[in-house]
Write an enzyme that holds these catalytic residues in place. Sequence first.
Site, PDB file in Angstrom:
ATOM      1  N   GLY C  18       1.038  -1.364  -0.354  1.00  0.00           N
ATOM      2  CA  GLY C  18       0.269  -0.192  -0.047  1.00  0.00           C
ATOM      3  C   GLY C  18       0.457   1.379  -0.021  1.00  0.00           C
ATOM      4  O   GLY C  18       2.237   1.048   0.058  1.00  0.00           O
ATOM      5  N   LYS C  29       4.413   3.310   5.121  1.00  0.00           N
ATOM      6  CA  LYS C  29       4.970   3.557   6.017  1.00  0.00           C
ATOM      7  C   LYS C  29       4.714   2.767   7.024  1.00  0.00           C
ATOM      8  O   LYS C  29       5.620   2.389   8.368  1.00  0.00           O
ATOM      9  CB  LYS C  29       3.320   3.434   6.659  1.00  0.00           C
ATOM     10  CG  LYS C  29       1.967   2.778   6.186  1.00  0.00           C
ATOM     11  CD  LYS C  29       0.879   2.692   6.642  1.00  0.00           C
ATOM     12  CE  LYS C  29       0.231   1.507   6.378  1.00  0.00           C
ATOM     13  NZ  LYS C  29      -0.798   1.341   6.664  1.00  0.00           N
ATOM     14  N   GLN C  82       3.448  -6.560  -6.543  1.00  0.00           N
ATOM     15  CA  GLN C  82       2.235  -6.051  -7.137  1.00  0.00           C
ATOM     16  C   GLN C  82       2.171  -4.525  -8.002  1.00  0.00           C
ATOM     17  O   GLN C  82       2.544  -3.360  -7.404  1.00  0.00           O
ATOM     18  CB  GLN C  82       1.357  -6.219  -5.913  1.00  0.00           C
ATOM     19  CG  GLN C  82      -0.051  -5.662  -6.366  1.00  0.00           C
ATOM     20  CD  GLN C  82      -1.505  -5.105  -5.182  1.00  0.00           C
ATOM     21  OE1 GLN C  82      -0.776  -4.635  -4.416  1.00  0.00           O
ATOM     22  NE2 GLN C  82      -2.690  -4.934  -5.480  1.00  0.00           N
ATOM     23  N   GLY C  87      -5.882  -3.558  -4.864  1.00  0.00           N
ATOM     24  CA  GLY C  87      -6.859  -4.463  -4.147  1.00  0.00           C
ATOM     25  C   GLY C  87      -6.261  -5.378  -3.570  1.00  0.00           C
ATOM     26  O   GLY C  87      -5.542  -5.862  -3.781  1.00  0.00           O
ATOM     27  N   THR C  88      -6.808  -6.151  -2.185  1.00  0.00           N
ATOM     28  CA  THR C  88      -6.028  -6.427  -0.720  1.00  0.00           C
ATOM     29  C   THR C  88      -6.293  -7.991  -1.985  1.00  0.00           C
ATOM     30  O   THR C  88      -5.730  -9.472  -2.232  1.00  0.00           O
ATOM     31  CB  THR C  88      -7.101  -7.155  -0.198  1.00  0.00           C
ATOM     32  OG1 THR C  88      -7.919  -7.035  -0.215  1.00  0.00           O
ATOM     33  CG2 THR C  88      -6.397  -5.926   0.600  1.00  0.00           C
ATOM     34  N   ASP C 110       0.230  -4.266   8.654  1.00  0.00           N
ATOM     35  CA  ASP C 110       0.488  -2.943   9.527  1.00  0.00           C
ATOM     36  C   ASP C 110       0.370  -2.850  10.860  1.00  0.00           C
ATOM     37  O   ASP C 110      -0.746  -2.045  11.375  1.00  0.00           O
ATOM     38  CB  ASP C 110       0.528  -1.649   8.278  1.00  0.00           C
ATOM     39  CG  ASP C 110      -1.603  -1.701   8.563  1.00  0.00           C
ATOM     40  OD1 ASP C 110      -1.983  -2.686   8.860  1.00  0.00           O
ATOM     41  OD2 ASP C 110      -1.810  -1.352   8.645  1.00  0.00           O
ATOM     42  N   GLY C 148     -13.322  -3.001   8.570  1.00  0.00           N
ATOM     43  CA  GLY C 148     -14.525  -3.711   7.678  1.00  0.00           C
ATOM     44  C   GLY C 148     -15.310  -4.402   8.604  1.00  0.00           C
ATOM     45  O   GLY C 148     -14.732  -4.902  10.069  1.00  0.00           O
ATOM     46  N   HIS C 369      36.516  17.867  32.882  1.00  0.00           N
ATOM     47  CA  HIS C 369      36.181  19.274  32.786  1.00  0.00           C
ATOM     48  C   HIS C 369      36.026  19.873  31.165  1.00  0.00           C
ATOM     49  O   HIS C 369      37.189  19.406  31.154  1.00  0.00           O
ATOM     50  CB  HIS C 369      36.301  20.496  33.164  1.00  0.00           C
ATOM     51  CG  HIS C 369      36.624  19.943  35.506  1.00  0.00           C
ATOM     52  ND1 HIS C 369      35.059  19.606  36.238  1.00  0.00           N
ATOM     53  CD2 HIS C 369      37.463  19.571  35.921  1.00  0.00           C
ATOM     54  CE1 HIS C 369      35.871  19.812  37.162  1.00  0.00           C
ATOM     55  NE2 HIS C 369      36.918  19.355  36.684  1.00  0.00           N
ATOM     56  N   ARG C 446      53.836  27.743  26.877  1.00  0.00           N
ATOM     57  CA  ARG C 446      53.126  28.996  26.838  1.00  0.00           C
ATOM     58  C   ARG C 446      53.722  30.374  27.400  1.00  0.00           C
ATOM     59  O   ARG C 446      55.385  29.358  27.282  1.00  0.00           O
ATOM     60  CB  ARG C 446      52.161  28.621  28.488  1.00  0.00           C
ATOM     61  CG  ARG C 446      52.982  28.554  29.980  1.00  0.00           C
ATOM     62  CD  ARG C 446      52.134  28.643  31.435  1.00  0.00           C
ATOM     63  NE  ARG C 446      52.978  28.510  31.845  1.00  0.00           N
ATOM     64  CZ  ARG C 446      53.068  28.036  33.260  1.00  0.00           C
ATOM     65  NH1 ARG C 446      51.503  26.444  33.286  1.00  0.00           N
ATOM     66  NH2 ARG C 446      53.405  27.683  34.391  1.00  0.00           N
TER      67      ARG C 446
END
Lengths: 484, 484, 484
Positions: C18, C29, C82, C87-88, C110, C148, C369, C446
């Site tokens: 789908g 999905k 498909q 449709g199914t 799903d 359904g 730190h 330094r």
Amino acid sequence: MTRHTKAQSIQAIILAAGASSRFKTGRTKLVEKICGRSMVLYPTDIFVNLNIPTVMVVGFQKDILEEVVKEEFGNKVTFIHQQEQRGTGHAIQCTRDSWHADTILVINGDMPLVTQENIEKLIKKHHDNDATISFATAHHCDPEAMYGRVIQGDDSIKIIEAKDFEGDLSEQCCINAGIYLIKRSFLENYLDKLQPSAVTKEWYITDLINIASAHKLTVQTVAVPFDRIRGVNDFKELWAAEQIKKSEIIQHWMSNGVRFAVAHNVQIDWNVTIESGTSIGSGAQLLGNTKIGKDCAIEAFTCLKNAIIGNRTTVYANSVIEKSEIGADCFVGPFSFIHGNSTLNNNATIGSFVEVNRSEIGAFSKAKHLSYLGDTTVGQKVALGAGLVTCNYDGINKHKTIIKDNAFIGGNNTIVAPVVIDESAITAAGSTITENVPAHALAIGRARQINKEGYADKVRAKQTIKPLASAMTEALKTTYESQQ
Amino acid sequence: MTRHTKAQSIQAIILAAGASSRFKTGRTKLVEKICGRSMVLYPTDIFVNLNIPTVMVVGFQKDILEEVVKEEFGNKVTFIHQQEQRGTGHAIQCTRDSWHADTILVINGDMPLVTQENIEKLIKKHHDNDATISFATAHHCDPEAMYGRVIQGDDSIKIIEAKDFEGDLSEQCCINAGIYLIKRSFLENYLDKLQPSAVTKEWYITDLINIASAHKLTVQTVAVPFDRIRGVNDFKELWAAEQIKKSEIIQHWMSNGVRFAVAHNVQIDWNVTIESGTSIGSGAQLLGNTKIGKDCAIEAFTCLKNAIIGNRTTVYANSVIEKSEIGADCFVGPFSFIHGNSTLNNNATIGSFVEVNRSEIGAFSKAKHLSYLGDTTVGQKVALGAGLVTCNYDGINKHKTIIKDNAFIGGNNTIVAPVVIDESAITAAGSTITENVPAHALAIGRARQINKEGYADKVRAKQTIKPLASAMTEALKTTYESQQ
Amino acid sequence: MTRHTKAQSIQAIILAAGASSRFKTGRTKLVEKICGRSMVLYPTDIFVNLNIPTVMVVGFQKDILEEVVKEEFGNKVTFIHQQEQRGTGHAIQCTRDSWHADTILVINGDMPLVTQENIEKLIKKHHDNDATISFATAHHCDPEAMYGRVIQGDDSIKIIEAKDFEGDLSEQCCINAGIYLIKRSFLENYLDKLQPSAVTKEWYITDLINIASAHKLTVQTVAVPFDRIRGVNDFKELWAAEQIKKSEIIQHWMSNGVRFAVAHNVQIDWNVTIESGTSIGSGAQLLGNTKIGKDCAIEAFTCLKNAIIGNRTTVYANSVIEKSEIGADCFVGPFSFIHGNSTLNNNATIGSFVEVNRSEIGAFSKAKHLSYLGDTTVGQKVALGAGLVTCNYDGINKHKTIIKDNAFIGGNNTIVAPVVIDESAITAAGSTITENVPAHALAIGRARQINKEGYADKVRAKQTIKPLASAMTEALKTTYESQQ
């Protein structure tokens, strides 16, 4: 509907003068925010949207309230000052000079969940039935809820305030929602006839219903779901109302293709927009006028306040962005703090423990670690090493740093503004940059390294002997100076 | 009530010897914390508060348990050791030498939600009815819940343990809560008559009810809401109990004028206090003895543990404050970490990515970006530049840094303790400060910047030729040394 | 059961073609994640686990879908394309060449909450009743739910798609779950007889039930709780399904002795493991393949993604750990960021505002730190001072830093890789280290500090006179250079 409404000549009066004592904040509750918006603005918005002339009756902290309403609605709302708090009936009385429409709608200002559909349905039913008074009711069975109870007989209807009610409140589940439509002619004839309550000495608008019913005038009720007319009298009720509002906002964005990881944790303001394909992490704070583009990932524990986020940009966890604009395809965080009208151009990267303040970052430029960028303009394709500090403040004034395209700033640099690092320049790691660096130049501002063989053990020995003094520090001073 | 209770001569026995196997932590569940307080302390507190002499029967990990109880209640609770775990009946047996009151109250130690009102009502009903045994019941229909079921006949009452129950537990919704009041005389006569369960070989206190009922002695039940008597046998039940407790705490503070942004996200301990007008952000952790003043803003994802926050102070998002005191009108965060008994005086500011540890920050002083302040005392109106590191540790000892009033510390400074920077002194950006700086002096501890024109391109060319070596670094070394 | 299933010869067809339009993301999905796992994998897992040969019908974005399925199940699932969405019924038609078992199970892709028990019960009932078709039903009364509706007569059963249903959907609460078992022989005889819907022009698998019923063949229903068969058609339904899944996962770990501080705030993926005695703070993100040992404390607002955490380790609040391994007895955070396949050995400490990237930290070593460690190997018992930056990137290549056992790195050091600091060496605070440091040597890099008495006031005077220029900075340059 709007045109129809106008044709019927309606005006609205919003009651907003109360003292909000149950909030215990000393502030008027009506400016407390629900999803980032002062609650009084929600019902007001409906009338402004329907072009219904609106008067707001103010009293307690009226200046604060008026300022909030004017900020959103300008002069579309008129204010009338109720000097004393003498009840809803008295509040209407104060508005008398403003009456001009055939029908006067009265509503409490603390009903942030009422919808335009609720109001339109009420107006329609009022007009369809040519009612003298119509009012909204809801079903709610909490005996502790201080709503007026609606008592309907075969041929009569009345409202009894909860505190005046004698009997079992838990059996009186039909409550008065606090929205009324009243014919102006009725109001003009009967408002003066209201009597103050024996208990509270206040005039109640609800007595008008009792009067109308006694005179066999048409009183129409319209049932509304309780959730839509919830009043907000303390922080508990505010929390409940905000939950409902937030749930509606989140469901709206879900329906538009936005994924929320732990939706109930998220805080989202009503004015925020999010485009489809974007995911919002657990706990995210989406506040103010934040706008998020398509296919972004906003991770957990991010705070976005008045932030604009371009398409396909990722904001990693624990980042804060305020009043700034992030371009498309950028990477921000984790642990970034971007604020002060800063801008990231497309494809820029701001990484962990980096603060960007009043600065612009050019396209494809990166500051990935432990840096402070203040009042700085960074060109394109600039690499900013970890530990960079721009010294933008001299104690009195703020100064600008400009770093041009393709420059490379070494690690742990200190850049003292105002200064310009020109394009394609390089600065050595550990440098303090106080002067401009020409294009393509290499700038070095650090001391040369010296290794003192075996000295580490001497330092440690001294520390052991003199534990309370800073043995190592002194050793370093000595050794360093001795070899100058 | 307290006096009345004393007059009736009551003592309490708290059952706290069980092995907590369903927690699977190897630790006694009774010291697991609910809203920051070991769960056994909640019911114990009620008896201490009512001045009822209290004995706690301990067994499993008794030393840990006793320490926790003593820490809060000193010697107000007496401990008796049940050597073997042979059931509640046996636990009471172990306390026999301590019996002195007319009435003996027995309660399970894992009921953190029971209230003083529940206990007082039970005591009152017991005395009013001159009952031999009284006990609390609740309505709960979960067939998997392992509470004893209370079976009441016309003239009898008995309790059947869930595991001994034959039949459909889902139809037996009257459960035994686990709080009993028993006449001492009855206990002295009948405790020895208890028989161990055929199933578990344990002695059950609940059999005493069956015995009393069989002897037609007065057995009194007092119904209590299930939520008040929930037992806590695993982390799922602990979670349920903590949710209820937390909800009560939050509602209490809401009623007192505190705004919670996403209330269900907040974690708040029972001992925390918050004054009115303050807002608490989503997810905030308010733990231990934290105390927050009036009109503060505590933003989202902040962790405050044993923190004291003065009035009108703002703690921005993602900050952690532990065991420290923040004054009034301060600004902290986002991304601040303040701990180790540190103090911020009024109007101080600690900003993003700044850690303050065992330090004091004077009034109106600011450390806004990327700094570590350890063992440091900062005077008033001091400006600490971004990137400051105090070197307080030499590998063996910790040393103190003192920065006096009105000093200005340049960006990216390294301050090697012990050292004093006297008032109104300035240090240059990028300096390493190893010696004291006199008042009003300017200290500089950094190298001079040199620009090598065109060298950036040479560096890049070398990097391209020798990609595997650190071409640039070597180039830098060379160029730098060559010009010394 | 597995053997029994095989004996009965079953194969499964998962419908996954789908277009997911209601998600509005432009993506299928079926790869949206629920608790960190693409939703299609949940039902697929059941068939793989039961050794049932499985075909997945794919269409929309089939390449993405196939890749996700193959990554978890290799070639245990076969894909059939498909080409058109018709449709199914048409989807089953496409699989005709793959039919080989006696019974064909068809399921929507799903349905992430369906359990192996649900499937096994359905299979058993189908076989026990020698049914022609069996299908799962659930009770759900939402008239807006597009399932359904199952209409059962005395002697007949049929399914009407919600959009074809005439009448009041709110009274039809028996819904079709979308799981079917069908005799292959029936399918072979009747699949071609399906007619497309007059409304949608699609072929429905559900019409097979109507056909079977009309032919008086055995149609068997099996009721399943709605929560187990929830479909996921938009982000709102995904959120509901994920809540249920997450709740199950959290309850599982609670039962195994894990404490969750604010359980509903936590995000936890299905593949995460946590050992007993560990506590998980509010809002924690436990993602991917994260594994947490015994007796750990994972504090609030931490994000662990593919992180391995050893026993008794504490991760303080607001930390992010990705794709890295933390040993036992370590301390991490607050505000640590560890990623890039980094390793902490036992008893190491990484503190606040420290990033560790592609690095290894030896046992008992500490970086507490404000540091960036990239491409760095740190030996044992090394003390890394605050503000350390490893310069691992020269703009083109990445280089390694090696710091050996017992070394001590002073505060605010800049280490330019590639470089080796040998064992027991010390570097002075504020140093830039560009060359290797021999064992036991002291390295200093330094400048020496100079105090200019009274100069601070001169600097301030100049700033006041020339507010727009960087007076102080210039003063510093002048004074510094003048004394060289």
